[in-house]
Design an enzyme around this catalytic site. Structure first.
Site, PDB file in Angstrom:
ATOM      1  N   CYS A  99       0.831  -1.208   0.000  1.00 29.35           N
ATOM      2  CA  CYS A  99       0.000   0.000   0.000  1.00 29.35           C
ATOM      3  C   CYS A  99       0.867   1.260   0.000  1.00 29.35           C
ATOM      4  O   CYS A  99       0.455   2.294  -0.511  1.00 29.35           O
ATOM      5  CB  CYS A  99      -0.966  -0.006   1.172  1.00 29.35           C
ATOM      6  SG  CYS A  99      -0.185  -0.285   2.759  1.00 29.35           S
ATOM      7  N   HIS A 391      -1.436   0.950   7.602  1.00 27.35           N
ATOM      8  CA  HIS A 391      -1.942   0.960   6.239  1.00 27.35           C
ATOM      9  C   HIS A 391      -1.831   2.377   5.677  1.00 27.35           C
ATOM     10  O   HIS A 391      -2.068   3.342   6.383  1.00 27.35           O
ATOM     11  CB  HIS A 391      -3.395   0.490   6.240  1.00 27.35           C
ATOM     12  CG  HIS A 391      -3.975   0.352   4.875  1.00 27.35           C
ATOM     13  ND1 HIS A 391      -3.366  -0.398   3.892  1.00 27.35           N
ATOM     14  CD2 HIS A 391      -5.083   0.875   4.324  1.00 27.35           C
ATOM     15  CE1 HIS A 391      -4.093  -0.321   2.788  1.00 27.35           C
ATOM     16  NE2 HIS A 391      -5.130   0.445   3.032  1.00 27.35           N
TER      17      HIS A 391
END
Lengths: 437, 352
Positions: A99, A391
């Site tokens: 990510c 994340h």
């Protein structure tokens, strides 16, 4: 062959007039302006020659040739970047803890100048062997085409990952990485692949590198070290790709030793910055180097205490601010999640070298009607989670004021307020007015 | 072109208003004329409306503004996408590409070396290029399982504890017998692997006669283990290996261990099936590994210096070998691994 079909041009039978501003030819026999391919060619050639002699190059828009014209007429489908179209938006699949890469790719893809560069097909590959397989710039160019192709399915950036891993070994490996580190490494790789092959120029200093990455991202950071004894200033200018800003409480002016040069009364040293402007003020504040870090003054020749001040000498087209949310001190690592507000529009004038604080502490203000140092926000990379495990998501701006949230494969619309209220890790600002070089 | 009347007026403040108006009008006229020429020209050449949007595409690519779906109108469900690994040309799930690539490129841990070697040698040589496509489905997963579960993390820990005292010397000897310590074998990259490749195909191993009972047990816990009547080698694929039946597996266990044992599946940490939610525990186990070995891939992450890279890789190669040593494989298998190790090392240098 004449496209316009003016029969009089070839035979030179009739009288003609030429427009002095644009060089258009009016045929009196036709009673209209005529466009001849050969004359166009000569005009373009002369234009190019005058451009090489220092006359400002005129922009020439793309002219389709015969074949392209036919193709365009036969195929009526058009991909157009419009206010309410999804062209230019595409999700990126998470290849397994990637990510960080997806966020950076989304930010780069939505960098306006970079987009113009790639969509105008300006990249000429210098590596060019192995069918451009090894060139990261070519890969980025391909990704741009994928994003603007009108395909809405999730894009798989596996070739990019492979290329980055083979080119930058320190980024390789299946683990969570820092998005900032990846950005810098990616810019470095892109820069190196841009100048690869153009022999000799690759060794030129980053100040005057003309690759697209340096043209867009490189700014000049001026560092002034002032000797306390003789007030001699020694100045160095370093090229930078990003501005890393401290978030923790001030280290240098911890109450006990306030610098006499503190120019900003509204930001005490031992005070957590709460806005991007605070951070920038702290970044450009004169900093007392202390008695433990005496520097030999080139003027008076003594080891003296000195003050150091950082200012922006040259502003980059795209300014990337990195909020240092990850603190790595000896023995502990932690994430600083304090809220730092950042504006949609930023004026960098107070942080320029030309408007730095005077010795007496007053801010030399150049506030006027000038908006040439103004920036607008166009991408924000956010990190959620802890320092070990988290994340990355990314907000990007498309068109003037439409914001979208990119969470790997998921692209959703976002409100400007949502963007400004987010935590913020990397902030990308774009210059509002670009100047001729 | 940008016109800024305020700046002009600053430059020459003594000029009259009329002069400005004149100049201004002149400029506007020129620009208007230029635009007219542009339109006239494109109309005459037939390019005028070529770049217009067609209404159909406009509708097709309109942003969807409904809650619960993304801008394309899709539900936020993760679709299974596949990609082809640029390194080994295999087809695999895109969401597992990064962990695959790490192993495929020979970074990280042991299983990678087998993965890389197998994917290149086995798939191309043994099965032929045609079977690549066929292999991408179910059976590929089985292949992976066989690899990853050869060295499950938990088991490694346990084995290390158990075998620390006795195994190194034995294997040092076996290594010497084969004359291929790490440094040696890296010099003989070209000839050594071939010898062993023929003797021990990657899917089977011999030398089980010399194993201790404990070693046999360990091996059979995670592998099929059926001994081929033709090559007299053991199958090292998973329990689900399609080539052999459960009955054959049961028989070989009886033959080797005297009694049928059941592979305790709880002990198998199948790295490949880790999903995002498990990443925390995976990370922990990774950190454990990093802590237990002075040299790990993380050592080289911060350095960019070519020398230190090379050395850290070498150290890494050694450490992974010691892992295997403790795993207690037969010596012939062990040297195959060492060779593939050196193979990997040479591969890694090529990347530089």
């Amino acid at each position: 062959m004449t496209l316009s079909g003016c029969p009089h041009l070839k035979a030179l039978k009739s009288e003609k007039a030429v427009d002095m501003t644009y060089g258009m030819i009016n045929c009196f026999a036709c009673g209209d302006y005529v466009y001849d391919r050969e004359i166009d060619k000569i005009a373009r050639h002369l234009n190019a020659r005058s451009a090489s002699q220092g006359v400002l190059n005129q922009f020439v828009s793309w002219q389709p040739n015969h074949k392209e014209l036919d193709l365009l007429k036969k195929n009526t489908k058009r991909r157009r970047v419009e206010e309410c179209s999804t062209i230019g938006l595409r999700g990126l699949i998470n290849l397994g803890n990637t990510c960080f890469m997806n966020s950076i790719v989304q930010s780069l893809i939505h960098t306006p100048v970079l987009r113009e560069y790639f969509l105008a097909d300006k990249h000429v590959c210098q590596i060019a062997k192995d069918g451009n397989e090894q060139c990261l710039v070519c890969e980025l160019s391909r990704i741009f085409q994928e994003f603007y192709s009108g395909i809405s399915s999730t894009y798989i950036p596996f070739r990019l990952l492979h290329l980055v891993w083979t080119s930058a070994r320190h980024l390789a490996g299946y683990e969570q990485q820092d998005a900032h580190e990846f950005l810098i490494a990616a810019l470095d790789l892109l820069h190196r692949h841009c100048i690869a092959g153009s022999n000799g120029r690759s060794t030129s200093s980053p100040h005057n590198c003309h690759c697209i990455i340096d043209q867009i991202f490189t700014g000049g950071l001026q560092s002034d070290v002032t000797c306390q004894q003789c007030n001699n200033v020694s100045t160095t200018i370093d090229p930078i790709w990003d501005i890393s800003l401290d978030l923790g409480p001030g280290l240098y002016n911890n109450g006990s030793n306030p610098s006499p040069l503190t120019g900003y009364s509204n930001s005490p040293g031992n005070y957590d910055p709460t806005s991007l402007l605070d951070c920038l003020k702290r970044f450009t504040k004169p900093e007392h180097l202390g008695s433990s870090a005496k520097i030999k003054c080139s003027n008076c020749g003594n080891y003296q205490e000195s003050t150091k001040q950082l200012t922006m000498k040259k502003l980059p087209i795209v300014a990337c601010f990195h909020l240092k949310r990850f603190e790595h001190s000896t023995g502990y690592h932690k994430k600083i999640s304090t809220y730092v507000s950042f504006p949609e529009e930023l004026d960098m004038t107070p942080f320029m070298s030309s408007s730095k604080t005077n010795i007496n502490g007053s801010v030399h203000s150049t506030i006027g009607l000038s908006c040439k140092n103004k920036y607008s926000l166009f991408a924000v990379v956010n990190h959620s989670g802890t320092i070990e495990c988290g994340h990355y998501t990314c907000f990007i701006r498309q068109h003037k004021n439409q914001w979208f949230k990119c969470d790997d494969h998921l692209i959703t619309r976002a409100l400007p307020q949502e963007v400004l209220n987010s935590e913020g890790y990397l902030l990308f600002y774009h210059k509002q007015i670009l100047e001729y070089e | 072109m940008e016109i800024n009347p305020t700046e002009q007026s600053e430059d020459c403040s003594d000029a009259t208003e009329e002069d400005f108006a004149f100049v201004m009008n002149d400029i506007i006229d020129d620009i208007t004329l230029g635009l007219c020429f542009e339109i006239h020209r494109s109309s005459k050449l037939g390019t005028l409306f070529l770049s217009d949007t067609d209404p159909q595409s406009k509708v097709e690519h309109a942003i969807v503004d409904r809650p619960g779906v993304d801008v394309f109108g899709n539900l936020p469900a993760k679709k299974q996408l596949e990609c082809i690994c640029p390194n080994c040309q295999r087809n695999l799930a895109a969401s597992r590409f990064a962990p695959h690539l790490e192993k495929c490129m020979g970074m990280g841990r042991n299983s990678s070396r087998i993965a890389s070697r197998r994917s290149q040698k086995v798939l191309k040589d043994r099965l032929g290029p045609d079977s690549l496509k066929h292999d991408s489905g179910e059976s590929e997963d089985d292949y992976n399982d066989a690899d990853w579960s050869l060295y499950p993390d938990k088991k490694l820990k346990r084995l290390r504890k158990e075998k620390r005292s006795n195994s190194p010397r034995r294997h040092k000897n076996s290594r010497l017998k084969n004359g291929s310590s790490l440094t040696d074998s890296s010099l003989h990259i070209t000839d050594v692997p071939f010898k062993h490749e023929r003797a021990d195909t990657p899917d089977s191993i011999g030398g089980y006669e010399y194993m201790t009972l404990e070693e046999k047990k360990t091996l059979l816990m995670s592998t099929c283990g059926v001994i081929s009547g033709h090559t007299k080698k053991m199958c090292t694929r998973s329990h689900k290996c399609p080539q052999h039946t459960d009955e054959q597996r049961r028989q070989v266990r009886q033959f080797l261990l005297g009694t049928g044992i059941h592979g305790d599946d709880d002990d198998n940490v199948d790295i490949d099936t880790y999903v995002d939610g498990d990443s925390q525990s995976l990370r922990e186990s990774l950190q454990w590994e990093a802590a237990s070995y002075a040299s790990s891939p993380t050592d080289s992450t911060s350095t960019t210096n070519g020398n230190s890279h090379a050395s850290s890789r070498k150290r890494h190669g050694k450490s992974s070998k010691s892992k295997k040593r403790k795993n207690g494989k037969s010596h012939s298998f062990h040297t195959t691994v060492t060779n593939s190790n050196s193979n990997q090392l040479s591969n890694m240098y090529e990347f530089d």
